[in-house]
Design a protein around this motif. Structure first.
Motif, PDB file in Angstrom:
ATOM      1  N   ILE A 149      41.526  31.250  42.382  1.00 51.28           N
ATOM      2  CA  ILE A 149      42.505  30.216  42.730  1.00 51.28           C
ATOM      3  C   ILE A 149      42.564  29.122  41.671  1.00 51.28           C
ATOM      4  O   ILE A 149      43.626  28.789  41.142  1.00 51.28           O
ATOM      5  CB  ILE A 149      42.166  29.621  44.112  1.00 51.28           C
ATOM      6  N   TYR A 176      51.006  35.390  38.910  1.00 58.12           N
ATOM      7  CA  TYR A 176      50.748  34.503  37.781  1.00 58.12           C
ATOM      8  C   TYR A 176      50.872  35.218  36.440  1.00 58.12           C
ATOM      9  O   TYR A 176      51.248  34.609  35.437  1.00 58.12           O
ATOM     10  CB  TYR A 176      49.382  33.843  37.931  1.00 58.12           C
ATOM     11  N   GLN A 215      43.936  29.841  37.812  1.00 51.20           N
ATOM     12  CA  GLN A 215      45.381  29.953  37.616  1.00 51.20           C
ATOM     13  C   GLN A 215      46.080  28.599  37.720  1.00 51.20           C
ATOM     14  O   GLN A 215      47.112  28.373  37.088  1.00 51.20           O
ATOM     15  CB  GLN A 215      45.974  30.926  38.646  1.00 51.20           C
ATOM     16  N   SER A 247      45.011  38.183  47.145  1.00 52.78           N
ATOM     17  CA  SER A 247      44.490  38.114  45.778  1.00 52.78           C
ATOM     18  C   SER A 247      45.352  38.935  44.822  1.00 52.78           C
ATOM     19  O   SER A 247      45.623  38.508  43.682  1.00 52.78           O
ATOM     20  CB  SER A 247      43.045  38.603  45.741  1.00 52.78           C
ATOM     21  N   TRP A 295      48.596  36.982  44.293  1.00 52.77           N
ATOM     22  CA  TRP A 295      48.342  35.737  43.558  1.00 52.77           C
ATOM     23  C   TRP A 295      48.210  35.997  42.059  1.00 52.77           C
ATOM     24  O   TRP A 295      48.915  35.395  41.243  1.00 52.77           O
ATOM     25  CB  TRP A 295      47.087  35.082  44.118  1.00 52.77           C
TER      26      TRP A 295
END
Length: 905
Positions: free
Chosen positions: A728, A791, A731, A784, A787
């Motif tokens: 987390i 990114y 990024q 995950s 995410w």
């Protein structure tokens, strides 16, 4: 037990509802959302607690169990939570509706399973292999129970047994008498003497009435007598402090008369209950006064009189509970009040009163042991809690009071120690002749040695006295281990505690930093732990409380050592040199104790002692950080910090016994140590650098098929939390994500992110073996994956098209939203197609969860926040891929689970 657990669960759910609703009306919506999430998770856990034994019974009865996934429930909860945070009422309603639907479906399936189990059990004959035995006869009531019960048991019996209405009535009446006396003092127009005389006459009449009832109803009679005597005590206090009784001598005479009546009635009726009621009221009577507070001398002297009465009773009857209550009330109430209200000019008088109190309790403990020994020579046994407190606590606490009141007076302290030693030498000579109380006589001998042992440190001046306490504690602790003396071991621990507390006083009082004092204290603390773990015979004597004490010692000693090294070392390499020396010392101690075959008695103190080292290293990293990168002042600092991290890693991994005993602590410490070393590899890119060694270690553990301990290391929840934190934070906060950027994925940051994702998914698969719910694992994998992959795409778009990155503006950008939609749909397509071919229903549901997220995104963002063309492409692209999924990747059929296995609900 189950009934109690159910009540606690219901209370917990009610509290969540009340707090959530109250927070909503107070406009603190975040608490409402958190309470709602906690309510949802709690309800799911409670239903799971019902389903787990039901599934086990179904497996034993060969029933087929249909697997129910909780992934939709978790996703619905997340949708509702996100909608509430963004203040989207429609999304909140959609999430709650979906959660209720899936939850009711789960309950319906559970109900069907329970119905099948009930039907199967009704048609299965019961095999009763044993006959029902007659219950054992109930033991006869002991005639001397009140004399032998412990304090807590006695209080429970007195409060909860017998006539509770009568006891409640007595309590209410006593409170009413206090209020009546206060009201009469302040408001009645009659003379105060007449008012108090009326109350006293009524109280005496109630006492006489209770004595008259003694032959008819003993419990009721004793209650009346206790009420009357309590009222007389209270009336006497009101009369004296309102000057109705003009002199202290007259008040003391009246008090002696009432106390004499109490003693006579208690002894004549063999009633400890009556003595208890009267004594407790006598102890609290001074605090019911409406006029003024008693002085410290008045209260302490008054408690002397009460304790003398207790001594008379205990001299004639072995009523141990009276001794215990008197000791606790005197120390807690009387001692606390004296220190709060006492003044400097009263010190000598208070010292005398403390000596008198101590003498009374010394006599009580001695006399009690004699009475018990006379009653039952064969069954005499010293109870370990409050009985020991009476023998050891009274003189030690009395000495502590004298020591603190005369803190700066060496002769007072040494003289008191010598006096106590002489007293207990005499008691030892008196008691050692009686074979039935050998344990008590040895206790007196130990107390004599204790008071003799504290004299030498007292005679030293200022900071040297602290060194004396510490060194003497070390010597006595070593002696105790060789002699297997538990009392000596606790004495040594007390001396070491006194040394630590005294050092804080001299740290404030002295004009310069007392480095000699802290060197002596620090080395003594380390030596105690090393000696205790040096031999197997020593380790076998260490209790859990001693291990906890060693943990605090290591924590304190490490902190002192770091501060001392910083004070001793000068120059530019001060911080790194201190870190190296502390880490090296720990490594040396660890290797020495491993050769001595130390186990968990060393591991726990070592782990707690390493906490200040990690805090110190973290402060160093923060100090070296500038504009998002780490700037080492010299190569020596960089190499030294890395070497310290390697030494700390070795400390956590040696021995591997620690992984099997406490994998959470070991995994957290090892990963943190590796991250410390890894930070020195690429200091210009700290978010990449910090995970290089942990990733290599993860890959190495993955290939260790023959050694399951290494995989157990990665089953720890702390490792999972650390990995998730990096996923987390890296990024969101990294400032070097585009360094070395060549192509999407073909760049350092993307490669490291993908490696972390792979490690995170592998760790989640290991978590299934530890009992983590499959639904939570599936949700974490989906989140995950989305995410990190999102990114990667966002960085590529920002690099080539200049779209916003880590800004709120990206939600308004059509190119970003279109790319994310196609990415997520593509991931869902790959996941669901593989799951359909392999017939993996749970994986297919995982891909379906991604489609749910895509659908929500289309409705919430693409429909209203982006341009026309990108909106059309988003909807057409997503719809087309969903159509393909529906054709080539249908949901696998839900097979029946193996009855021998436990499915996830």
């Amino acid at each position: 037990m189950r009934k109690g657990q159910s009540e606690i669960r219901m209370i917990w759910l009610m509290v969540l509802i009340i707090v959530g609703v109250g927070s909503w009306f107070l406009d603190v919506r975040v608490f409402t959302y958190l309470c709602g999430l906690a309510f949802v998770m709690s309800v799911m856990q409670y239903v799971d607690a019902i389903q787990t034994p039901a599934v086990k019974i179904a497996a034993e009865t060969n029933l087929s169990v249909q697997e129910t996934s909780k992934v939709p429930l978790y996703l619905s909860s997340i949708v509702a939570l996100v909608g509430g945070a963004m203040e989207w009422g429609f999304v909140v309603g959609l999430g709650i509706t979906a959660w209720i639907f899936f939850f009711l479906r789960w309950l319906r399936r559970l109900e069907g399973l329970l119905t099948q189990i009930q039907t199967r059990l009704q048609h299965t004959p019961m095999n009763l292999s044993s006959t029902v035995e007659n219950p054992p006869p109930q033991p006869a009531e002991s005639q001397t129970a009140s004399a032998s019960l412990e304090l807590i048991d006695q209080l429970k019996q007195w409060i909860f047994q017998g006539n509770p209405v009568l006891k409640a009535a007595i309590l209410v009446l006593v409170m009413g008498i206090v209020l009546l006396l206060r009201f009469a003092t302040e408001h009645w127009q009659l003379s105060l003497a007449l008012k108090l005389a009326i109350v006293a006459s009524v109280s005496a009449a109630v006492t006489a009435l209770g004595y008259w009832f003694q032959t008819k109803n003993r419990s009721f009679a004793l209650a009346l007598e206790g009420l009357g005597l309590a009222a007389l005590f209270l009336t006497l206090f009101f009369a004296y402090y309102n000057a109705v009784i003009p002199t202290l001598a007259m008040a003391a005479l009246c008090f002696a008369v009432i106390m004499g009546v109490t003693l006579a009635l208690s002894l004549k009726q063999q009633s400890i209950e009556l003595a208890l009621m009267a004594m407790i009221i006598a102890y609290i009577a001074p605090f019911t006064l409406p006029v003024r507070n008693a002085t410290a001398i008045e209260l302490t002297a008054y408690y002397v009189v009460i304790n003398l009465a207790v001594a008379v009773l205990s001299t004639l009857r072995p009523w141990k509970i009276l001794n215990q209550i008197a000791f606790l009330m005197t120390v807690i109430v009387g001692g606390g009040y004296a220190f709060y209200q006492g003044e400097e000019q009263q010190r000598n008088t208070l010292t005398f009163l403390v000596i008198v109190h101590t003498a009374i309790f010394v006599w009580l403990s001695f006399r009690f042991s004699q009475l018990i020994a006379k009653e039952d020579l064969t069954q005499f046994k010293l109870k370990p809690a409050l009985d020991i407190a009476l023998i050891f606590g009274a003189p030690i606490i009395g000495y502590i009071f004298i020591y603190l009141m005369h803190f700066e007076e060496m002769l007072w302290q040494a003289g008191a120690s010598l006096a106590f030693a002489v007293v207990y030498a005499g008691l030892y000579q008196l008691s050692k002749r009686n074979q039935a109380v050998q344990l008590i006589s040895q206790s007196y001998f130990s107390l004599m040695l204790i008071f003799l042992a504290v004299i030498p440190p007292i005679l030293l001046s200022e900071q040297w006295s602290v060194i004396g306490w510490a060194v003497e504690g070390l010597v006595i602790f070593t002696y105790a281990l060789y002699r297997r003396s538990e009392i000596s071991r606790y004495l040594a621990m007390g001396l070491l505690i006194v040394a630590g507390l005294s050092s804080l006083y001299y740290l404030v009082e002295l004009n310069e930093f007392p480095r000699e004092m802290y060197w002596g204290l620090c080395l003594s603390y380390f030596a105690v732990v090393l000696v205790a773990n040096s031999q197997a015979s020593f380790r076998s004597q260490l209790s859990n409380s001693t291990i906890a004490f060693h943990c605090l010692q290591m924590l304190s000693a490490t902190t002192m050592l770091i501060v001392l090294l910083l004070d001793e070392i000068d120059g530019s390499h001060q911080l790194v040199m201190s870190l190296l020396m502390v880490s090296g010392l720990y490594l040396l101690m660890n290797e020495v104790l491993l050769r001595c075959k130390a186990t968990w008695t060393w591991l726990f103190p070592k782990w707690l002692g390493l906490i200040p080292v990690f805090v110190f290293a973290f402060i160093m990293v923060i100090d070296q950080s500038k504009q998002g990168i780490i700037v080492w002042e010299s190569t020596f600092d960089r190499v030294g910090f890395a070497f310290s991290g390697l030494m700390l890693t070795a400390l956590w991994l040696r021995p591997m016994l620690g992984v099997r005993m406490e994998k959470e602590w070991v995994s957290f410490g090892t990963l943190t140590s590796l991250a410390m070393t890894s930070l020195t590899l690429v200091p210009s890119m700290p978010y990449i650098s910090v995970v290089i060694l942990p990733l290599l270690f993860c890959a190495w553990c993955y290939w260790q098929v023959d050694n399951p301990d290494w995989k157990m290391f990665w089953q720890a929840r702390t490792s999972l939390v650390l990995m998730a934190t990096w996923i987390i934070c890296s990024q969101l906060f990294t400032q070097q994500a585009f360094q070395g950027y060549i192509l999407p994925i073909i760049n350092p940051f993307d490669l490291v992110s993908i490696a972390m994702l792979a490690g995170f998914i592998w760790m989640l698969s290991l978590q299934l073996k530890t009992g983590l719910d499959k639904g939570i694992v599936a949700v974490l994998i989906v989140l995950s994956l989305l995410w990190l992959s999102s990114y990667i795409v966002l960085r590529a778009l920002h690099m080539y098209l200049g779209t916003p990155f880590n800004q709120l503006a990206l939600w308004e950008d059509g190119t970003v939203q279109l790319s994310l939609t196609l990415l997520w749909v593509g991931l869902a397509f790959m996941t669901m197609s593989i799951a359909s071919r392999k017939q993996l229903r749970s994986v297919w549901i995982l891909g379906g969860s991604i489609l749910v997220i895509v659908t929500l995104k289309l409705v919430l963002f693409d429909l209203s926040h982006i341009g026309t063309l990108t909106r059309v492409i988003s909807f057409l692209g997503a719809g087309f891929v969903m159509l393909v999924i529906a054709y080539i990747a249908p949901i696998p059929e839900g097979g029946k689970t193996n009855p021998s296995s436990r499915p996830s609900p």
